[in-house]
Design a protein around this motif. Sequence first.
Motif, PDB file in Angstrom:
ATOM      1  N   ASP A  28     -10.700   5.776   3.343  1.00  0.00           N
ATOM      2  CA  ASP A  28     -11.953   5.183   2.830  1.00  0.00           C
ATOM      3  C   ASP A  28     -12.461   5.834   1.545  1.00  0.00           C
ATOM      4  O   ASP A  28     -13.628   5.680   1.198  1.00  0.00           O
ATOM      5  N   ARG A  29     -11.599   6.605   0.879  1.00  0.00           N
ATOM      6  CA  ARG A  29     -12.040   7.297  -0.339  1.00  0.00           C
ATOM      7  C   ARG A  29     -10.986   7.147  -1.433  1.00  0.00           C
ATOM      8  O   ARG A  29     -10.587   8.122  -2.067  1.00  0.00           O
ATOM      9  N   ARG A  76      -5.199  -0.941   3.553  1.00  0.00           N
ATOM     10  CA  ARG A  76      -5.860   0.193   2.889  1.00  0.00           C
ATOM     11  C   ARG A  76      -5.357   1.523   3.437  1.00  0.00           C
ATOM     12  O   ARG A  76      -4.650   1.580   4.437  1.00  0.00           O
ATOM     13  N   ILE A  77      -5.744   2.583   2.765  1.00  0.00           N
ATOM     14  CA  ILE A  77      -5.235   3.913   3.117  1.00  0.00           C
ATOM     15  C   ILE A  77      -5.602   4.311   4.550  1.00  0.00           C
ATOM     16  O   ILE A  77      -4.779   4.835   5.292  1.00  0.00           O
ATOM     17  N   THR A  78      -6.854   4.027   4.942  1.00  0.00           N
ATOM     18  CA  THR A  78      -7.260   4.380   6.307  1.00  0.00           C
ATOM     19  C   THR A  78      -6.347   3.713   7.320  1.00  0.00           C
ATOM     20  O   THR A  78      -5.917   4.321   8.300  1.00  0.00           O
ATOM     21  N   ASN A  97       0.824  -1.217   0.000  1.00  0.00           N
ATOM     22  CA  ASN A  97       0.000   0.000   0.000  1.00  0.00           C
ATOM     23  C   ASN A  97       0.856   1.265   0.000  1.00  0.00           C
ATOM     24  O   ASN A  97       1.794   1.403   0.788  1.00  0.00           O
ATOM     25  N   THR A  98       0.498   2.185  -0.888  1.00  0.00           N
ATOM     26  CA  THR A  98       1.226   3.449  -1.098  1.00  0.00           C
ATOM     27  C   THR A  98       2.675   3.195  -1.509  1.00  0.00           C
ATOM     28  O   THR A  98       3.543   4.058  -1.410  1.00  0.00           O
ATOM     29  N   ALA A 120      -4.116   1.335  -4.972  1.00  0.00           N
ATOM     30  CA  ALA A 120      -4.980   1.621  -3.814  1.00  0.00           C
ATOM     31  C   ALA A 120      -6.433   1.264  -4.097  1.00  0.00           C
ATOM     32  O   ALA A 120      -7.162   0.778  -3.229  1.00  0.00           O
ATOM     33  N   ARG A 121      -6.872   1.508  -5.341  1.00  0.00           N
ATOM     34  CA  ARG A 121      -8.297   1.343  -5.663  1.00  0.00           C
ATOM     35  C   ARG A 121      -8.811  -0.089  -5.553  1.00  0.00           C
ATOM     36  O   ARG A 121     -10.011  -0.291  -5.489  1.00  0.00           O
TER      37      ARG A 121
END
Length: 386
Positions: free
Chosen positions: A283-284, A262-264, A249-250, A255-256
């Motif tokens: 979450d977006r 996940r980003i959160t 992640n990142t 990410a999608r």
Amino acid sequence: FALLSFILHAQAQQYDESKVPAYTLPDPLTTLQGQAVKNIRTWETVRRPEIRRLFEDNVYGQMPKDFDSIRFTVEREDPGAMEGKALLKETRIDVYRSGRQVSIHLVLFVPKNVSRPAPVFLLINNRGKNNTDPDRKVKSPFWPAELVTESGYAIAAFHVSDLAPDDKTDYVNGLLRLYPEQLTADNGMKAIGAWAWGASRVMDYFEKESLVDASRIALAGHSRGGKTSLWAAAQDQRFALCVTNCSGNTGAALARRQFGERITRINTTFPHWFNNNYKKYNDRENDLPVDQHMLIALIAPRPVYATNATKDLWADPTGTFLALKNAEKVFALYGLRSALPATPPAVNVAVENSILGYHNREGEHDMTETDWRHFIRFADIHFKRK
Ligand code: GCU
């Protein structure tokens, strides 16, 4: 109990391919104005700077370069290292700005049986400092200096804590003391930015070091270090090749897909890695103006090698492969061939003869000698050593 189950639920990450949502990736070859990028010139003058800026503003933060001076001090030189097979050079890189200073300690082994200046593998070390032991009492597969030097490469490493301690409070006590204005900016750099900045200062040193060939520096990192190697190579075009190992992640994973970390979650556990603006994408994922295939694309035309491990679903192996695939068209602008298959190659099958390389090693989240053997072959091909 209610609170505990709430927390567990909120942090639950999913590993079910059938739950990956439908998504549309931003097109690396369409500008913000909607113009199609059809040649290298438009890519390099319009779209590339645009994407780089989007990553700075929304993810990794700014990369300031306005320091006052830089100084290289040799701290130790041993011409008889590795049983006489290599030269060991330890150098302190001091950078000054507004009366403050940061020091990066670099360990470098240069093999003797290779014509100089030598190509180099530079590791951004995010694990224990003993993994890069200059005395070779510890011989860690994470930084297999003997294997790399015997393969005709110099090998170097610096530790991330020289730039920013990997801690959500303490990260400010390093490079960010030189750039305090970064701490109050929503697009200010934090720890990963600082680590990447450090890689560039090592490159400044390589440009002055006659033992090594600054035009053949392969930058490598594992996991959080692999997120950093990508960002550093995207920022600093002097790096000739980038290795990103299990970066997830990142890092090299899309990410999608919302698969694994996940980003959160990354922003919660590691609030000191990315800039403040990145928290807006908790979450977006679909609102991000970028995805990680565009970070890989920023490195074009330079070769990128990404890896995964089968037991490391947290880092989303499929999402990593797909990020590489979706970066291919930018490399194609340069006429560069990617030999990646349409779907992920079988476990342990490495794609090396390709501008974008990849393997998914059987096993755990780690960087091993097996991984390094592939990095070496990939570099052999791209550096075309005679
Ligand atoms: C954690 C983190 C990952 C990171 C990894 C590592 O697992 O969630 O994003 O890559 O640590 O650096 O080993």
